[in-house]
Design an enzyme around this catalytic site. Structure first.
Site, PDB file in Angstrom:
ATOM      1  N   LYS A 157       0.840  -1.209   0.000  1.00  0.00           N
ATOM      2  CA  LYS A 157       0.000   0.000   0.000  1.00  0.00           C
ATOM      3  C   LYS A 157       0.875   1.261   0.000  1.00  0.00           C
ATOM      4  O   LYS A 157       0.648   2.183  -0.758  1.00  0.00           O
ATOM      5  CB  LYS A 157      -0.914   0.030   1.241  1.00  0.00           C
ATOM      6  CG  LYS A 157      -1.822  -1.175   1.386  1.00  0.00           C
ATOM      7  CD  LYS A 157      -2.692  -1.075   2.628  1.00  0.00           C
ATOM      8  CE  LYS A 157      -1.936  -1.122   3.930  1.00  0.00           C
ATOM      9  NZ  LYS A 157      -1.223  -2.382   4.216  1.00  0.00           N
TER      10      LYS A 157
ATOM     11  N   ARG B 107      -9.148   1.072   9.334  1.00  0.00           N
ATOM     12  CA  ARG B 107      -8.660  -0.277   9.574  1.00  0.00           C
ATOM     13  C   ARG B 107      -9.626  -1.083  10.417  1.00  0.00           C
ATOM     14  O   ARG B 107      -9.325  -2.218  10.782  1.00  0.00           O
ATOM     15  CB  ARG B 107      -7.355  -0.177  10.327  1.00  0.00           C
ATOM     16  CG  ARG B 107      -6.159  -0.668   9.563  1.00  0.00           C
ATOM     17  CD  ARG B 107      -4.999  -0.346  10.435  1.00  0.00           C
ATOM     18  NE  ARG B 107      -3.835  -1.068  10.163  1.00  0.00           N
ATOM     19  CZ  ARG B 107      -2.780  -0.539   9.561  1.00  0.00           C
ATOM     20  NH1 ARG B 107      -2.825   0.670   9.082  1.00  0.00           N
ATOM     21  NH2 ARG B 107      -1.692  -1.254   9.437  1.00  0.00           N
TER      22      ARG B 107
ATOM     23  N   ARG C 228      11.833  -6.210   4.509  1.00  0.00           N
ATOM     24  CA  ARG C 228      11.713  -4.794   4.147  1.00  0.00           C
ATOM     25  C   ARG C 228      12.830  -3.934   4.755  1.00  0.00           C
ATOM     26  O   ARG C 228      13.243  -4.132   5.893  1.00  0.00           O
ATOM     27  CB  ARG C 228      10.375  -4.244   4.625  1.00  0.00           C
ATOM     28  CG  ARG C 228      10.308  -2.739   4.450  1.00  0.00           C
ATOM     29  CD  ARG C 228       8.990  -2.123   4.738  1.00  0.00           C
ATOM     30  NE  ARG C 228       8.369  -2.662   5.904  1.00  0.00           N
ATOM     31  CZ  ARG C 228       7.074  -2.570   6.137  1.00  0.00           C
ATOM     32  NH1 ARG C 228       6.288  -1.989   5.276  1.00  0.00           N
ATOM     33  NH2 ARG C 228       6.576  -3.044   7.226  1.00  0.00           N
TER      34      ARG C 228
ATOM     35  N   ARG D 194      12.396  -1.851  10.035  1.00  0.00           N
ATOM     36  CA  ARG D 194      11.377  -1.305  10.935  1.00  0.00           C
ATOM     37  C   ARG D 194      11.247  -2.177  12.185  1.00  0.00           C
ATOM     38  O   ARG D 194      11.343  -3.393  12.100  1.00  0.00           O
ATOM     39  CB  ARG D 194      10.031  -1.252  10.189  1.00  0.00           C
ATOM     40  CG  ARG D 194       9.460   0.140  10.114  1.00  0.00           C
ATOM     41  CD  ARG D 194       8.316   0.214   9.145  1.00  0.00           C
ATOM     42  NE  ARG D 194       7.103  -0.421   9.635  1.00  0.00           N
ATOM     43  CZ  ARG D 194       5.944  -0.381   8.997  1.00  0.00           C
ATOM     44  NH1 ARG D 194       5.859   0.254   7.844  1.00  0.00           N
ATOM     45  NH2 ARG D 194       4.888  -0.982   9.488  1.00  0.00           N
TER      46      ARG D 194
ATOM     47  N   ARG E  18       0.462  -8.681  13.672  1.00  0.00           N
ATOM     48  CA  ARG E  18      -0.153  -7.686  12.777  1.00  0.00           C
ATOM     49  C   ARG E  18      -1.101  -8.370  11.792  1.00  0.00           C
ATOM     50  O   ARG E  18      -2.165  -7.843  11.475  1.00  0.00           O
ATOM     51  CB  ARG E  18       0.939  -6.910  12.033  1.00  0.00           C
ATOM     52  CG  ARG E  18       1.627  -5.895  12.940  1.00  0.00           C
ATOM     53  CD  ARG E  18       2.919  -5.386  12.364  1.00  0.00           C
ATOM     54  NE  ARG E  18       2.756  -4.737  11.080  1.00  0.00           N
ATOM     55  CZ  ARG E  18       3.738  -4.568  10.207  1.00  0.00           C
ATOM     56  NH1 ARG E  18       4.950  -5.001  10.475  1.00  0.00           N
ATOM     57  NH2 ARG E  18       3.512  -3.967   9.079  1.00  0.00           N
TER      58      ARG E  18
HETATM   59  P1  AP5 Z   1       4.917  -1.729   1.790  1.00  0.00           P
HETATM   60  O1  AP5 Z   1       4.638  -0.819   0.648  1.00  0.00           O
HETATM   61  O2  AP5 Z   1       5.631  -1.162   2.975  1.00  0.00           O
HETATM   62  O3  AP5 Z   1       3.570  -2.442   2.260  1.00  0.00           O
HETATM   63  P2  AP5 Z   1       2.385  -1.883   3.144  1.00  0.00           P
HETATM   64  O4  AP5 Z   1       1.152  -2.531   2.640  1.00  0.00           O
HETATM   65  O5  AP5 Z   1       2.401  -0.375   3.159  1.00  0.00           O
HETATM   66  O6  AP5 Z   1       2.821  -2.491   4.526  1.00  0.00           O
HETATM   67  P3  AP5 Z   1       2.954  -1.843   5.962  1.00  0.00           P
HETATM   68  O7  AP5 Z   1       3.666  -2.830   6.818  1.00  0.00           O
HETATM   69  O8  AP5 Z   1       3.553  -0.456   5.922  1.00  0.00           O
HETATM   70  O9  AP5 Z   1       1.494  -1.744   6.339  1.00  0.00           O
HETATM   71  P4  AP5 Z   1       0.863  -1.915   7.676  1.00  0.00           P
HETATM   72  O10 AP5 Z   1      -0.512  -1.708   7.237  1.00  0.00           O
HETATM   73  O11 AP5 Z   1       1.054  -3.102   8.488  1.00  0.00           O
HETATM   74  O12 AP5 Z   1       1.655  -0.853   8.583  1.00  0.00           O
HETATM   75  P5  AP5 Z   1       1.382   0.698   8.861  1.00  0.00           P
HETATM   76  O13 AP5 Z   1       2.645   1.404   8.670  1.00  0.00           O
HETATM   77  O14 AP5 Z   1       0.156   1.162   8.152  1.00  0.00           O
HETATM   78  O15 AP5 Z   1       5.710  -3.004   1.212  1.00  0.00           O
HETATM   79  C1  AP5 Z   1       6.175  -4.017   2.069  1.00  0.00           C
HETATM   80  C2  AP5 Z   1       7.482  -4.618   1.523  1.00  0.00           C
HETATM   81  O16 AP5 Z   1       7.219  -5.294   0.299  1.00  0.00           O
HETATM   82  C3  AP5 Z   1       8.565  -3.573   1.186  1.00  0.00           C
HETATM   83  O17 AP5 Z   1       9.810  -4.123   1.489  1.00  0.00           O
HETATM   84  C4  AP5 Z   1       8.427  -3.358  -0.321  1.00  0.00           C
HETATM   85  O18 AP5 Z   1       9.673  -2.993  -0.896  1.00  0.00           O
HETATM   86  C5  AP5 Z   1       7.991  -4.743  -0.787  1.00  0.00           C
HETATM   87  N1  AP5 Z   1       7.069  -4.698  -1.937  1.00  0.00           N
HETATM   88  C6  AP5 Z   1       6.070  -3.811  -2.167  1.00  0.00           C
HETATM   89  N2  AP5 Z   1       5.419  -4.116  -3.304  1.00  0.00           N
HETATM   90  C7  AP5 Z   1       6.019  -5.238  -3.792  1.00  0.00           C
HETATM   91  C8  AP5 Z   1       5.768  -6.064  -4.948  1.00  0.00           C
HETATM   92  N3  AP5 Z   1       4.773  -5.795  -5.814  1.00  0.00           N
HETATM   93  N4  AP5 Z   1       6.543  -7.159  -5.122  1.00  0.00           N
HETATM   94  C9  AP5 Z   1       7.549  -7.452  -4.244  1.00  0.00           C
HETATM   95  N5  AP5 Z   1       7.835  -6.709  -3.144  1.00  0.00           N
HETATM   96  C10 AP5 Z   1       7.068  -5.610  -2.924  1.00  0.00           C
HETATM   97  O19 AP5 Z   1       0.985   0.625  10.420  1.00  0.00           O
HETATM   98  C11 AP5 Z   1       1.944   0.351  11.425  1.00  0.00           C
HETATM   99  C12 AP5 Z   1       1.277   0.374  12.794  1.00  0.00           C
HETATM  100  O20 AP5 Z   1       0.669   1.685  13.036  1.00  0.00           O
HETATM  101  C13 AP5 Z   1       0.112  -0.611  12.989  1.00  0.00           C
HETATM  102  O21 AP5 Z   1       0.582  -1.896  13.358  1.00  0.00           O
HETATM  103  C14 AP5 Z   1      -0.681   0.085  14.103  1.00  0.00           C
HETATM  104  O22 AP5 Z   1      -0.075  -0.097  15.367  1.00  0.00           O
HETATM  105  C15 AP5 Z   1      -0.563   1.559  13.748  1.00  0.00           C
HETATM  106  N6  AP5 Z   1      -1.660   2.007  12.858  1.00  0.00           N
HETATM  107  C16 AP5 Z   1      -1.523   2.484  11.587  1.00  0.00           C
HETATM  108  N7  AP5 Z   1      -2.729   2.811  11.071  1.00  0.00           N
HETATM  109  C17 AP5 Z   1      -3.640   2.536  12.024  1.00  0.00           C
HETATM  110  C18 AP5 Z   1      -5.065   2.629  12.084  1.00  0.00           C
HETATM  111  N8  AP5 Z   1      -5.794   3.081  11.028  1.00  0.00           N
HETATM  112  N9  AP5 Z   1      -5.686   2.248  13.220  1.00  0.00           N
HETATM  113  C19 AP5 Z   1      -4.994   1.818  14.294  1.00  0.00           C
HETATM  114  N10 AP5 Z   1      -3.640   1.683  14.299  1.00  0.00           N
HETATM  115  C20 AP5 Z   1      -2.972   2.036  13.180  1.00  0.00           C
END
Ligand code: AP5
Length: 216
Positions: free
Chosen positions: A13, A86, A125, A158, A169
């Site tokens: 995402k 979420r 990552r 991270r 997660r």
């Molecule tokens: P990446 O683009 O980072 O994937 P992502 O879907 O953004 O994954 P995240 O881990 O950032 O999402 P998340 O939803 O768990 O964490 P967030 O930061 O929102 O890609 C991942 C990896 O794959 C990278 O290495 C990339 O290079 C690789 N990749 C990408 N595309 C690829 C492809 N097509 N092929 C191969 N490789 C690829 O949230 C973190 C924390 O914040 C949560 O755990 C929670 O505690 C809190 N939080 C955030 N939002 C909320 C909310 N709305 N409500 C409550 N708590 C929240």
């Protein structure tokens, strides 16, 4: 343009939102990035959310919605929400925030990926400490080991990337976030599905295509 990017952790995402935001000149608003910056800056918000991020749990719906309301919806006309909503409660709060301003979502893009692929992506990552650019040790390696190809910053792992936290997660996602797929599917034409297992460039092409469909 008002879009939500939905999908399991690791679906790409953030990677896609950053490219799409550049291409369509809209704001990329990631709640995960907002929380991580608050933790790094030592603010009150950061102190409150740190333990949730460390443990792979979701921050409370009310606090998260407040942050999105004041830092995104109140300030921007065009945005991609990456990682919000979420939960069903967050989705309802988002509807209220938009209604209040006579606005509505144009679309929700769901990035579909299996658990196995999500785990492989999250545990490999790398993130740039300087500009936040994402890399992957195997799938998207940086041009030079440990160095960001975009800004020259240091690449780090991270803190929520250990196998134990990744599993937590994914469990949080299945229990609380996956029901949003049906929530948005029931709203006529709002949900668009993209196969997130393809190469990053192919996923970008497919995402651009569905956004062009959404925006007519
Ligand atoms: P990446 O683009 O980072 O994937 P992502 O879907 O953004 O994954 P995240 O881990 O950032 O999402 P998340 O939803 O768990 O964490 P967030 O930061 O929102 O890609 C991942 C990896 O794959 C990278 O290495 C990339 O290079 C690789 N990749 C990408 N595309 C690829 C492809 N097509 N092929 C191969 N490789 C690829 O949230 C973190 C924390 O914040 C949560 O755990 C929670 O505690 C809190 N939080 C955030 N939002 C909320 C909310 N709305 N409500 C409550 N708590 C929240």
């Amino acid at each position: 343009m008002k879009l939500v990017f939905l999908g399991p952790p690791g679906a790409g995402k953030g990677t896609q939102a950053s490219k799409i935001a550049d291409r369509f000149a809209v704001t990329h608003a990631s709640t995960g990035d907002i929380f991580r910056q608050a933790v790094a800056g030592g603010s009150e918000l950061g102190k409150t959310v740190k333990s949730y991020l460390d443990e792979g749990k979701l921050v409370s719906d009310e606090l998260t919605a407040q942050v999105v309301d004041s830092m995104v919806i109140d300030r921007e006309d065009s945005f991609i929400l990456d990682g919000f909503p979420r939960t069903i409660v967050q989705a309802e709060l988002l509807d209220e925030m938009l209604d209040k301003r006579q606005m509505s979502l144009d679309g929700v893009v769901f990035f579909q990926l299996s658990d196995q692929e999500a785990v492989e992506r999250l545990t490999g990552r790398l993130v740039c400490q300087g500009c936040g650019q994402n890399y992957h040790v195997k799938f998207m390696p940086p041009p030079e080991e440990g160095v960001c190809g975009k800004c020259g910053g240091d690449l780090i792992v991270r803190s929520d990337s250990s196998m134990e936290i990744v599993e937590k997660r994914l469990n949080e996602y299945k229990e609380k976030t996956e029901p949003l797929v049906d929530y948005y599917r029931k709203q006529n034409g709002l949900l668009k599905i993209v196969d997130a297992a393809l190469s990053p460039d192919q996923v970008t092409r497919d995402t651009v295509k569905v956004i062009e469909e959404i925006m007519g």
